[in-house]
Design a protein around this motif. Sequence first.
Motif, PDB file in Angstrom:
ATOM      1  N   GLN A  86      51.680  37.433  47.591  1.00 38.97           N
ATOM      2  CA  GLN A  86      50.244  37.164  47.488  1.00 38.97           C
ATOM      3  C   GLN A  86      49.520  38.419  47.013  1.00 38.97           C
ATOM      4  OE1 GLN A  86      49.033  34.129  50.785  1.00 38.97           O
ATOM      5  NE2 GLN A  86      49.796  35.927  51.852  1.00 38.97           N
ATOM      6  N   ALA A  87      49.154  38.442  45.753  1.00 38.10           N
ATOM      7  CA  ALA A  87      48.386  39.584  45.251  1.00 38.10           C
ATOM      8  C   ALA A  87      46.909  39.201  45.254  1.00 38.10           C
ATOM      9  CB  ALA A  87      48.843  39.938  43.848  1.00 38.10           C
ATOM     10  N   ARG A  88      46.059  40.151  45.646  1.00 37.23           N
ATOM     11  CA  ARG A  88      44.618  39.901  45.581  1.00 37.23           C
ATOM     12  C   ARG A  88      43.930  41.036  44.838  1.00 37.23           C
ATOM     13  NH1 ARG A  88      40.246  40.639  50.004  1.00 37.23           N
ATOM     14  NH2 ARG A  88      40.345  42.613  48.910  1.00 37.23           N
TER      15      ARG A  88
ATOM     16  N   ILE B  83      54.480  38.818  51.329  1.00 41.25           N
ATOM     17  CA  ILE B  83      54.333  40.199  50.867  1.00 41.25           C
ATOM     18  C   ILE B  83      52.941  40.255  50.249  1.00 41.25           C
ATOM     19  CG2 ILE B  83      55.183  41.942  49.234  1.00 41.25           C
ATOM     20  CD1 ILE B  83      58.001  40.623  49.650  1.00 41.25           C
ATOM     21  N   ASP B  84      52.073  41.024  50.875  1.00 41.33           N
ATOM     22  CA  ASP B  84      50.663  41.027  50.466  1.00 41.33           C
ATOM     23  C   ASP B  84      50.312  42.292  49.709  1.00 41.33           C
ATOM     24  OD1 ASP B  84      50.184  38.566  51.831  1.00 41.33           O
ATOM     25  OD2 ASP B  84      50.319  39.687  53.702  1.00 41.33           O
ATOM     26  N   ILE B  85      49.710  42.102  48.561  1.00 36.75           N
ATOM     27  CA  ILE B  85      49.352  43.239  47.708  1.00 36.75           C
ATOM     28  C   ILE B  85      47.849  43.155  47.442  1.00 36.75           C
ATOM     29  CG2 ILE B  85      49.772  44.342  45.455  1.00 36.75           C
ATOM     30  CD1 ILE B  85      52.306  42.000  45.898  1.00 36.75           C
ATOM     31  N   PHE B  86      47.137  44.177  47.868  1.00 34.77           N
ATOM     32  CA  PHE B  86      45.690  44.209  47.649  1.00 34.77           C
ATOM     33  C   PHE B  86      45.371  45.270  46.612  1.00 34.77           C
ATOM     34  CE2 PHE B  86      46.405  42.608  51.883  1.00 34.77           C
ATOM     35  CZ  PHE B  86      45.559  41.513  51.945  1.00 34.77           C
ATOM     36  N   VAL B  87      44.626  44.878  45.598  1.00 32.76           N
ATOM     37  CA  VAL B  87      44.209  45.872  44.605  1.00 32.76           C
ATOM     38  C   VAL B  87      42.692  45.899  44.573  1.00 32.76           C
ATOM     39  CG1 VAL B  87      44.244  46.561  42.192  1.00 32.76           C
ATOM     40  CG2 VAL B  87      46.297  45.615  43.223  1.00 32.76           C
ATOM     41  N   GLU B  88      42.142  47.070  44.833  1.00 29.21           N
ATOM     42  CA  GLU B  88      40.695  47.245  44.794  1.00 29.21           C
ATOM     43  C   GLU B  88      40.351  48.079  43.567  1.00 29.21           C
ATOM     44  OE1 GLU B  88      38.369  46.002  46.979  1.00 29.21           O
ATOM     45  OE2 GLU B  88      40.005  44.941  47.974  1.00 29.21           O
ATOM     46  N   VAL B  89      39.545  47.516  42.698  1.00 26.39           N
ATOM     47  CA  VAL B  89      39.096  48.273  41.524  1.00 26.39           C
ATOM     48  C   VAL B  89      37.805  48.976  41.925  1.00 26.39           C
ATOM     49  CG1 VAL B  89      38.373  48.106  39.116  1.00 26.39           C
ATOM     50  CG2 VAL B  89      40.172  46.594  39.986  1.00 26.39           C
ATOM     51  N   LEU B  90      37.866  50.301  41.972  1.00 25.19           N
ATOM     52  CA  LEU B  90      36.703  51.073  42.429  1.00 25.19           C
ATOM     53  C   LEU B  90      35.801  51.465  41.261  1.00 25.19           C
ATOM     54  CD1 LEU B  90      38.674  53.329  44.918  1.00 25.19           C
ATOM     55  CD2 LEU B  90      37.386  51.250  45.427  1.00 25.19           C
TER      56      LEU B  90
END
Length: 252
Positions: free
Chosen positions: A74-76, A121-128
């Motif tokens: 699960q990518a977010r 498997i959790d992947i969090f991507v924050e675009v700053l």
Amino acid sequence: MAEEELKLIDEKGIRNDGRKFDELRPIKIEAGVLKRADGSAFLEWGENKVMAAVYGPREMHPRHAQDPSRAVVQARYNMAAFSVPDRKRPGPDRRSVEISKLMSEALEEIIFVEHFPRASIDIFVEVLEASAGTRCAALTAASVALADAGIPMSDMIASCAAGKIGGKVVLDLGKKEDNFGQADVPMGMVPTTGKITLLQMDGNLTMEEYKQAMELAMDACKEIYKIQRDALKRRYSTSISTFEETNDMEEE
Ligand code: UDP
């Protein structure tokens, strides 16, 4: 504003920001930047700044979404409201749902999901900070974070876009080039095998231009892959030296 007025690329093939047609924006990656995540990476790519965090493998919740034969990836992808000059409305939108889905599907290709039934498997991507090419930056950073988390996987994905501005095929479109150019082709691949895990196209290219764009992007992915590996090497060689230092202190 018409593209001609902007002159994205001059007669000598030099682009608006001083780059040559086949030049990437500068890329820096640091692995293992978040303590509470199982794996993480911070990536700067030109003016993009992206943080990736990995959690898991862990029990999948809600339970009815578990897969008894494999882990669910699960990518977010999320763009912060302050990441762009015109404040972005917070929360998920069609674009972030699309990017999250394509990231999950790409990363599933490299993770040994069958090793972890019923897990997520959790992947969090924050675009700053965002300045075009954030989906490629996100996928590149997520791969490093997964490796940092020690998730069993076949390899890493490197990702980059190529496109067309002022009638010329160029690598890694910047913000103005993305907005006013003629085509943008983000792609992701496993550089060691050549397997393509992401491919999208916005705009129009002839078959010949498409081939040129793919060649540029594939070469760039090999370069990016080196930066990803270097980030991991730095991360773990630092740990070893810290370990040695601690041992020395204990011995004294
Ligand atoms: N962008 C923006 N507001 C939004 C979405 C995007 O200002 O709500 C900007 C941002 O700089 C982004 C760029 O437009 O990097 C290009 O967006 P695109 O959808 O092409 O994705 P990206 O190139 O970032 O993968």
